[in-house]
Write an enzyme that holds these catalytic residues in place. Sequence first.
Site: not given
Ligand code: NAI
Length: 484
Positions: A55, A78, A83, A141, A203, A228, A233, A237-238, A242, A348, A401, A409, A413
Amino acid sequence: AGSVSDFKVADLSLAAFGRKEIELAEHEMPGLMALRREFGPAQPLKGKKIAGSLHMTVQTAVLIETLTALGADVRWVSCNIFSTQDHAAAAAVVGPHGTIENPQGVSVYAWKGETLPEYWWCTEQMLTWPDGSGPDSIVDDGGDATLLIHMGTEFEAAGAVPSTDENDSEEYGVILDLLRRSVAEQPGKYTRMGQGIIGVTEETTTGVHRLYEFEKNNTLLFPAINVNDSVTKSKFDNKYGCRHSLIDGINRGTDVMIAGKLAVVCGYGDVGKGCVESLRGQGARVVVTEIDPICALQAAMDGLEVVTLEDVVGKGDIFVTTTGNKDIIMAEHMAAMKHQAIVGNIGHFDNEIDMAGLAKVPGITKTEVKPQVHEWRFPDGKKIIVLSEGRLLNLGNATGHPSFVMSASFSNQTIAQIEIHKNPQAYIVDGKPTVTTLPKHLDEKVARLHLDAVGAKLTTLSKEQAEYIGVDVAGPYKSDHYRY
Ligand code: NAI
């Protein structure tokens, strides 16, 4: 620094505004600034070609300028079509010492609101230096840059690019078209590129997942450092990132009153936990869906009702997907929602919400309220609001963020890039490239670099105490399996 010979951004005249925000961000990014002071003199990345797909925000500009301060030759895009912050992209091209007439920063190919073909074209430009060579290392990322190189290498080995069928996504077709051209015009380009890469530092959760799949299938082309899963991180960050940026996106997109609304958060991992706090902080009633019994129990013990989407689909006012999984909110769910329910994703990729299925509902119409905010009207007159077309709404509708958490984070990196260039052989085991996390002492170092800024004063272990709990006075303080 020399002039930047190639780039594509929305408007270079936004650079002065971008520079002001970069300077504000630098103060809030103590980790990155400390790494510049520590490593600047030794230039550990001198002459290293680093390609980044992450991003293109103000915070990322501070990362880019940290890598260049350590000697790197950087190109950037990006990792999402919505983003980019156009003023940050412009400032990164102009650089701290350049002018609009004579930009001296880095080659950036990014603007807010790219089409998918433009997005993948940008990625290819970013990976291709003016002399035709590829990068020495990648900052990724979500893994799109890494994916393109792996797919290109695979098709070059096979001698052909497959054709798509109706089950393939539009995006997959776009990637195949790009690679078909490349295979015809520059045979072997991606194979050579993959062979020249020392490693990638990834990331996010979703990108890391892709890397472990490559490793498991013995198709990983170069080593990877999983940034990650540094504690500093994903547990920051997550979660706290968020917690800040989820409601920022909802507010800027809709300005709806969140208090009193029923918010449904799908997924209670690191991102989900931050999102729930974000919504609860505004006074929303929050419920959670989960598939993992541990996370479901955590949610219950945190005082949340754990439900299935079907239970609440007709009652929820705000729906947020945080799973990193696909097919979470389907067209049937959206058809059953209340009038003016808000639907957004912060995971993501956009496949958490069935946007393709929504577009295929007979008689449905889509109206743009403003960029990245759309009303979908069902034939019965009911409308729902979808943010950022199902792509991550905190970066599509807001600015992602804040700097401080991104400093943690991006310190990971930067340390990971230094590490992979310093010890490339350490990440190839029995001839195979591996996916590894940074050692804990570096994770602790990143945290340490951020303590002063928050006024935290650390207690020092006595030698006797350190011996009693079996650690070194200087750390690491926890075993690798400690969960924080
Ligand atoms: P995580 O693995 O810690 O959490 C995801 C959760 O979703 C898990 O607990 C899992 O059991 C649950 N899950 C999976 N399938 C499901 C379903 N069908 N119904 C309900 N729950 C379900 O992963 P994390 O770190 O929380 O990341 C989640 C996503 O967010 C990833 O795609 C990551 O890359 C992205 N992300 C986005 C950010 C942003 O700024 N927008 C920042 C950091 C991560």
